[in-house]
Structures are given as C-alpha cells and as structure tokens.
Design a protein around this motif. Structure first.
Motif, PDB file in Angstrom:
ATOM      1  N   UNK A  76      -8.307   9.528   1.061  1.00  0.00           N
ATOM      2  CA  UNK A  76      -9.576   9.082   0.492  1.00  0.00           C
ATOM      3  C   UNK A  76      -9.863   7.641   0.869  1.00  0.00           C
ATOM      4  N   UNK A  77      -8.824   6.847   1.190  1.00  0.00           N
ATOM      5  CA  UNK A  77      -9.018   5.460   1.598  1.00  0.00           C
ATOM      6  C   UNK A  77      -7.721   4.819   2.042  1.00  0.00           C
ATOM      7  N   UNK A  78      -7.829   3.622   2.616  1.00  0.00           N
ATOM      8  CA  UNK A  78      -6.637   2.914   3.108  1.00  0.00           C
ATOM      9  C   UNK A  78      -5.703   2.506   1.978  1.00  0.00           C
ATOM     10  N   UNK A  79      -6.233   2.066   0.853  1.00  0.00           N
ATOM     11  CA  UNK A  79      -5.387   1.578  -0.236  1.00  0.00           C
ATOM     12  C   UNK A  79      -4.480   2.678  -0.763  1.00  0.00           C
ATOM     13  N   UNK A  80      -4.982   3.913  -0.782  1.00  0.00           N
ATOM     14  CA  UNK A  80      -4.168   5.030  -1.242  1.00  0.00           C
ATOM     15  C   UNK A  80      -2.952   5.220  -0.331  1.00  0.00           C
ATOM     16  N   UNK A  81      -3.152   5.034   0.962  1.00  0.00           N
ATOM     17  CA  UNK A  81      -2.016   5.116   1.887  1.00  0.00           C
ATOM     18  C   UNK A  81      -1.004   4.009   1.594  1.00  0.00           C
ATOM     19  N   UNK A  82      -1.452   2.795   1.358  1.00  0.00           N
ATOM     20  CA  UNK A  82      -0.541   1.693   1.085  1.00  0.00           C
ATOM     21  C   UNK A  82       0.292   1.974  -0.171  1.00  0.00           C
ATOM     22  N   UNK A  83      -0.323   2.565  -1.176  1.00  0.00           N
ATOM     23  CA  UNK A  83       0.412   2.927  -2.387  1.00  0.00           C
ATOM     24  C   UNK A  83       1.459   3.990  -2.082  1.00  0.00           C
ATOM     25  N   UNK A  84       1.106   4.958  -1.249  1.00  0.00           N
ATOM     26  CA  UNK A  84       2.072   5.985  -0.859  1.00  0.00           C
ATOM     27  C   UNK A  84       3.269   5.362  -0.146  1.00  0.00           C
ATOM     28  N   UNK A  85       3.022   4.427   0.764  1.00  0.00           N
ATOM     29  CA  UNK A  85       4.114   3.783   1.507  1.00  0.00           C
ATOM     30  C   UNK A  85       5.070   3.095   0.547  1.00  0.00           C
ATOM     31  N   UNK A  86       4.535   2.396  -0.448  1.00  0.00           N
ATOM     32  CA  UNK A  86       5.388   1.672  -1.392  1.00  0.00           C
ATOM     33  C   UNK A  86       6.157   2.611  -2.303  1.00  0.00           C
ATOM     34  N   UNK A  87       5.621   3.791  -2.555  1.00  0.00           N
ATOM     35  CA  UNK A  87       6.154   4.635  -3.628  1.00  0.00           C
ATOM     36  C   UNK A  87       6.911   5.866  -3.147  1.00  0.00           C
ATOM     37  N   UNK A  88       6.418   6.507  -2.086  1.00  0.00           N
ATOM     38  CA  UNK A  88       6.914   7.836  -1.749  1.00  0.00           C
ATOM     39  C   UNK A  88       7.486   7.992  -0.340  1.00  0.00           C
ATOM     40  N   UNK A  89       7.137   7.117   0.581  1.00  0.00           N
ATOM     41  CA  UNK A  89       7.444   7.409   1.987  1.00  0.00           C
ATOM     42  C   UNK A  89       8.924   7.321   2.323  1.00  0.00           C
ATOM     43  N   UNK A  90       9.625   6.324   1.787  1.00  0.00           N
ATOM     44  CA  UNK A  90      10.978   6.036   2.269  1.00  0.00           C
ATOM     45  C   UNK A  90      11.946   7.193   2.058  1.00  0.00           C
ATOM     46  N   UNK A  91      11.895   7.848   0.887  1.00  0.00           N
ATOM     47  CA  UNK A  91      12.872   8.916   0.658  1.00  0.00           C
ATOM     48  C   UNK A  91      12.590  10.131   1.536  1.00  0.00           C
ATOM     49  N   UNK A  92      11.323  10.404   1.827  1.00  0.00           N
ATOM     50  CA  UNK A  92      11.003  11.489   2.741  1.00  0.00           C
ATOM     51  C   UNK A  92      11.512  11.185   4.148  1.00  0.00           C
ATOM     52  N   UNK A  93      11.234   9.964   4.629  1.00  0.00           N
ATOM     53  CA  UNK A  93      11.685   9.606   5.964  1.00  0.00           C
ATOM     54  C   UNK A  93      13.203   9.579   6.061  1.00  0.00           C
ATOM     55  N   UNK A  94      13.877   9.157   4.995  1.00  0.00           N
ATOM     56  CA  UNK A  94      15.339   9.132   5.013  1.00  0.00           C
ATOM     57  C   UNK A  94      15.902  10.547   5.170  1.00  0.00           C
ATOM     58  N   UNK A  95      15.303  11.521   4.480  1.00  0.00           N
ATOM     59  CA  UNK A  95      15.772  12.902   4.605  1.00  0.00           C
ATOM     60  C   UNK A  95      15.509  13.443   6.007  1.00  0.00           C
ATOM     61  N   UNK A  96      14.338  13.129   6.557  1.00  0.00           N
ATOM     62  CA  UNK A  96      14.014  13.591   7.916  1.00  0.00           C
ATOM     63  C   UNK A  96      14.957  12.956   8.935  1.00  0.00           C
ATOM     64  N   UNK A  97      15.228  11.651   8.786  1.00  0.00           N
ATOM     65  CA  UNK A  97      16.110  10.956   9.722  1.00  0.00           C
ATOM     66  C   UNK A  97      17.540  11.452   9.635  1.00  0.00           C
TER      67      UNK A  97
END
Length: 239
Positions: A76-97
């Motif tokens: 819906x907007x750029x700010x929503x992506x920034x919130x996702x990066x701070x909150x949700x992205x790292x654990x998903x990427x860690x599992x994929x890596x």
C-alpha cells in the motif's frame, strides 16, 4: 491469517490499493538452487502469519538463465515496507539462508504503481504467461525525472501501436510500466506466452521502424537490460 499461494503463481497486477511495488533480484547460482530457494521461501512464509502491514502480495520468479530469482511485491506504500523490514523480514531470510546458504541479494528497487499498461497488444491468444520479460531502462541526471521517463514510455507505446500493423508481437500478452520512486529507471513487466515467442519477436529481421529507433536511440537513455523469468510462486493473505 497465513500466506496462501495463488494457483497460477502470478500476482494480480491490477489489484486496487497498490501504492508501491518492490522488485529485487537474488543470484542463487544453479537451477537446483533456484528450485530449493523457491521452496524455502514458500515454507518460510506459509508457516508464519501474513504480516498485516500493507503487504498485498509477494511473488517469486525463476530466471531462465538458471541462476537468478526475481521478487515482485505489492504494497500500500513505502512506509509499510519499512515497518515489515524492521519487524518481520530477518527471521524469514534467516530460515531461507539456512536452507540455501550463499544467496547473493543483488538489488532492490522501489517503484510506483503501474504507470501505463497494455493488454493484448500483440496477437497472443493464451491467458497465462509462460514467461515474464523484465525490461529495465535507465536514465541519469536531469533526464531521470518523471517527465522524461513518462515521455519515453509514451514513445514505446507509439512504437507498439505501429507494430500492431507492421510487426505484431505474436505471443505477447500484456505489458505494465513502472517508474522507480528514486528516479532513474523505467521497468516494463511484460507477459508472454513463451520464452520462444519473445525470442522470435526479437529475432524478426524486419527493418527497425522510425518509432522504435526513437525509443532505442533516445539520448536520455544511459543503459538497459532484458531478463526473462518463469512464474514460480505468488503469495497473498488467506481469507
């Protein structure tokens, strides 16, 4: 709500509410690692609740080069992506890596919603794409502004209109043009029935029209590239 995979592995390109589109590229090295990475992404996302932060869809495509993945996400907007990066992205990427070590995350670009689109501009009859062709056109300096890029997109549409009579894109399904939010780039997300249909269109030895010459020789262009991908996975929130 958990993530749900769309059966045709495609995003709804014209869904309402899209304010920003993020496109990123990963290099994973081999076809086997492409497949493994897609499955790791599926597992990491389907086993977690969908982040209700303005993420509308997340789609993954495998490069026909046998090495890369492209990610196309609608927000819906750029700010929503920034919130996702701070909150949700790292654990998903860690599992994929952990499942596929050594992924090279090459580039992430931010785009606005679709600027212009064409549907059925060629003579293709299929509804589902066998391949998605990503065309990137780069501008620099004063020519990186939206006005110059919009003019260039208009010139592409003029050339496509001329092609409809003189050089129809048999197998072409649709094209969607995005302008990057940080300036400098136009991205065309083009659906084709097959990779061969696109290659055949490129190999057409008909003389280059004046309209296409203006597109390709525009002095404001500083670079460009064409890559082809196969739809692999498209996720959105379950009901």
């Amino acid at each position: 709500m958990n993530a749900v995979a769309r059966p045709d592995a495609r995003p709804d390109l014209h869904r309402p509410g899209v304010g920003a589109v993020f496109v990123s590229t990963w290099n994973v090295g081999t076809p086997e690692r492409q497949r493994a990475a897609v499955e790791a992404i599926r597992t990491a996302w389907e086993n977690r609740e969908w982040p209700a932060l303005g993420l509308l869809s997340y789609s993954v495509f495998t490069g026909t080069d046998g090495e890369t993945l492209m990610h196309y996400s609608q927000w819906t907007g750029e700010q929503e992506y920034e919130t996702f990066v701070r909150t949700y992205r790292d654990d998903r990427n860690a599992e994929i890596d952990a499942a596929v070590p050594g992924i090279e995350r090459v580039e992430l670009r931010r785009y606005g919603p679709i600027h212009r689109s064409t549907v059925g501009g060629g003579t293709g009859t299929g509804e589902l794409p066998g391949v998605v062709v990503i065309v990137e056109a780069d501008f620099t300096g004063e020519d990186a502004g939206a006005g110059a890029r919009e003019e260039w997109v208009d010139s592409v549409f003029a050339a496509l209109d001329e092609d409809a009579v003189t050089r129809p894109a048999t197998g072409g399904i649709s094209g969607q043009f995005h302008l990057s939010l940080d300036g400098g780039r136009v991205l065309n997300y083009a659906e084709w029935e097959s990779e061969q249909a696109h290659l055949d269109w490129l190999a057409d030895d008909a003389p280059l029209s004046e309209a296409w010459r203006r597109v390709q020789e525009d002095p404001r262009l500083v670079g460009g590239r064409v890559r082809r991908y196969t739809p692999a996975l498209s996720l959105s929130a379950g009901v």
